[in-house]
Design a protein around this motif. Structure first.
Motif, PDB file in Angstrom:
ATOM      1  N   ARG A  61       0.852  -1.199   0.000  1.00 27.20           N
ATOM      2  CA  ARG A  61       0.000   0.000   0.000  1.00 27.20           C
ATOM      3  C   ARG A  61       0.885   1.245   0.000  1.00 27.20           C
ATOM      4  O   ARG A  61       1.987   1.225   0.555  1.00 27.20           O
ATOM      5  CB  ARG A  61      -0.904   0.018   1.239  1.00 27.20           C
ATOM      6  N   THR A  62       0.362   2.311  -0.598  1.00 26.48           N
ATOM      7  CA  THR A  62       1.144   3.551  -0.686  1.00 26.48           C
ATOM      8  C   THR A  62       0.407   4.701   0.005  1.00 26.48           C
ATOM      9  O   THR A  62      -0.821   4.779  -0.055  1.00 26.48           O
ATOM     10  CB  THR A  62       1.378   3.942  -2.158  1.00 26.48           C
ATOM     11  N   VAL A  63       1.170   5.558   0.622  1.00 24.97           N
ATOM     12  CA  VAL A  63       0.602   6.789   1.192  1.00 24.97           C
ATOM     13  C   VAL A  63       1.532   7.938   0.801  1.00 24.97           C
ATOM     14  O   VAL A  63       2.663   8.023   1.293  1.00 24.97           O
ATOM     15  CB  VAL A  63       0.488   6.711   2.734  1.00 24.97           C
ATOM     16  N   ALA A  64       1.037   8.796  -0.097  1.00 26.48           N
ATOM     17  CA  ALA A  64       1.842   9.954  -0.498  1.00 26.48           C
ATOM     18  C   ALA A  64       1.599  11.071   0.512  1.00 26.48           C
ATOM     19  O   ALA A  64       0.451  11.414   0.813  1.00 26.48           O
ATOM     20  CB  ALA A  64       1.448  10.407  -1.895  1.00 26.48           C
ATOM     21  N   GLY A  65       2.667  11.608   1.046  1.00 27.49           N
ATOM     22  CA  GLY A  65       2.505  12.691   2.027  1.00 27.49           C
ATOM     23  C   GLY A  65       3.799  12.927   2.775  1.00 27.49           C
ATOM     24  O   GLY A  65       4.747  12.140   2.665  1.00 27.49           O
ATOM     25  N   ASP A  66       3.790  13.988   3.545  1.00 28.93           N
ATOM     26  CA  ASP A  66       4.981  14.373   4.310  1.00 28.93           C
ATOM     27  C   ASP A  66       4.936  13.703   5.675  1.00 28.93           C
ATOM     28  O   ASP A  66       4.083  14.038   6.507  1.00 28.93           O
ATOM     29  CB  ASP A  66       4.994  15.910   4.447  1.00 28.93           C
ATOM     30  N   ILE A  67       5.842  12.776   5.905  1.00 25.80           N
ATOM     31  CA  ILE A  67       5.824  12.003   7.158  1.00 25.80           C
ATOM     32  C   ILE A  67       6.180  12.897   8.360  1.00 25.80           C
ATOM     33  O   ILE A  67       5.912  12.538   9.505  1.00 25.80           O
ATOM     34  CB  ILE A  67       6.763  10.762   7.054  1.00 25.80           C
ATOM     35  N   THR A  68       6.740  14.064   8.096  1.00 31.36           N
ATOM     36  CA  THR A  68       7.090  14.960   9.210  1.00 31.36           C
ATOM     37  C   THR A  68       5.884  15.800   9.662  1.00 31.36           C
ATOM     38  O   THR A  68       5.987  16.561  10.615  1.00 31.36           O
ATOM     39  CB  THR A  68       8.274  15.896   8.858  1.00 31.36           C
ATOM     40  N   SER A  69       4.752  15.642   8.960  1.00 30.41           N
ATOM     41  CA  SER A  69       3.541  16.360   9.389  1.00 30.41           C
ATOM     42  C   SER A  69       2.605  15.400  10.133  1.00 30.41           C
ATOM     43  O   SER A  69       2.621  14.186   9.884  1.00 30.41           O
ATOM     44  CB  SER A  69       2.806  16.938   8.170  1.00 30.41           C
ATOM     45  N   ALA A  70       1.782  15.962  11.010  1.00 31.91           N
ATOM     46  CA  ALA A  70       0.839  15.140  11.781  1.00 31.91           C
ATOM     47  C   ALA A  70      -0.124  14.418  10.834  1.00 31.91           C
ATOM     48  O   ALA A  70      -0.432  13.229  11.030  1.00 31.91           O
ATOM     49  CB  ALA A  70       0.069  16.013  12.765  1.00 31.91           C
ATOM     50  N   GLU A  71      -0.569  15.109   9.775  1.00 30.37           N
ATOM     51  CA  GLU A  71      -1.506  14.488   8.816  1.00 30.37           C
ATOM     52  C   GLU A  71      -0.816  13.343   8.057  1.00 30.37           C
ATOM     53  O   GLU A  71      -1.418  12.292   7.830  1.00 30.37           O
ATOM     54  CB  GLU A  71      -2.003  15.506   7.774  1.00 30.37           C
ATOM     55  N   GLY A  72       0.435  13.567   7.672  1.00 33.82           N
ATOM     56  CA  GLY A  72       1.188  12.526   6.956  1.00 33.82           C
ATOM     57  C   GLY A  72       1.341  11.274   7.804  1.00 33.82           C
ATOM     58  O   GLY A  72       1.182  10.152   7.322  1.00 33.82           O
TER      59      GLY A  72
END
Ligand code: NAD
Length: 262
Positions: A61-72
């Motif tokens: 599975r993939t999750v595109a996003g900034d891991i340094t953000s709470a939403e990521g």
């Protein structure tokens, strides 16, 4: 050797390229279902396709996003049915002179390379302990052991993480429940990061990127750069059932570059 990981779920952060991708490949090869994250969707999907081809029996599975953000982080955790294995990784801070860095530069580095892994660990470690199995691997840097002057942001932020992990990994409620937490300390690996840092040096010095990379490869006694597959293999071993008695360790993978006995 059977690593005993078939059917486990791993969250591998910042894994579309480089060392994170190497870890995801090795885990998928061992039959682990993975959630991989990265900021850019295109490279992430390309890596996911590669992983599915490598082992069609696992879920990727993939999750595109900034891991340094709470939403990521929330999106990454939500995509993983159960985090048995957590590989913490994010982009490294830029090089420079500390005289030029603002408080915001420091906060960004501490956020990415210290607080992001701590937040993710906080979200998963007690569940791992309850289930009696958990493996956490943090990708840090050889700079934790032998600081690199221009990488002061990395030296500082990652050392903070390292100190925290030294304590947490030894909590009885963690260690006695078959949950291990270790750090992998890369020396110089042949990844995009190394090439983009060489490109920045090239602009200043006029030397070609290849010359700069070759000069770096000539430094460690192994006389070469590391590759992400061998990095991933070490990560997978640390995640294996055989590594349950290894915790709180800082393992250098640097071709012999660090000159100390310990
Ligand atoms: P890389 O540039 O090759 O790959 C970085 C990966 O992280 C990419 O998939 C990118 O999309 C993803 N990423 C970056 N920031 C992200 C974010 N905020 N959220 C989600 N994904 C993000 O880098 P690499 O060489 O594999 O390095 C990985 C880590 O290891 C970095 O922190 C780096 O500083 C550290 N490190 C690398 C080396 C080396 O020689 N390559 C040496 C010491 C430390």
């Amino acid at each position: 050797m059977d690593f005993g990981l078939q059917g486990r779920w791993a969250l591998v952060c910042a894994a579309s390229k480089g060392l994170g991708k190497g870890c995801a490949k090795a885990l998928v090869g061992e039959g682990v279902n993975v959630v991989i994250t990265a900021r850019g969707a295109a490279a992430l999907e390309a890596t996911a396709a590669e992983l599915r081809a490598l082992n069609p029996a696992v879920q990727v599975r993939t999750v595109a996003g900034d891991i340094t953000s709470a939403e990521g982080r929330a999106a990454a955790l939500a995509a993983c049915p159960q985090v048995d294995i957590l590989v913490n990784n994010a982009g490294g801070p830029p090089p420079g002179d500390f005289r030029d860095w603002t408080r915001d530069d420091w906060i960004k580095a501490v956020d990415a390379n210290m607080l992001t892994p701590i937040e993710l660990i906080k979200a998963v470690v007690d569940g791992m302990a309850e289930r009696g199995f958990g493996r956490i691997v943090n990708i840090t840097s050889g700079a934790v052991k032998a600081p690199i002057d221009v990488l002061g942001l990395s030296n500082g932020a990652r050392s903070g993480l390292t100190g925290f992990i030294a304590g947490l990994s030894r909590q009885v409620r963690v260690a006695s429940r078959n949950v291990t937490i270790n750090n992998l300390l890369p020396g110089v690996f042949d990844t995009d990061r190394v090439r983009s840092m060489a490109a920045a040096t090239s602009k200043k010095t006029g030397q070609s990127v290849d010359e700069i990379v070759a000069a770096r490869a000539a430094v460690p006694p192994a006389r070469r750069l590391g590759n992400s597959d061998e990095f991933g293999a070490t990560c997978a071993f640390l995640c294996s059932v055989h590594a349950g008695y290894i915790t709180g360790q800082n393992m250098l993978i640097d071709g012999g570059n660090y000159p100390g006995t310990f």
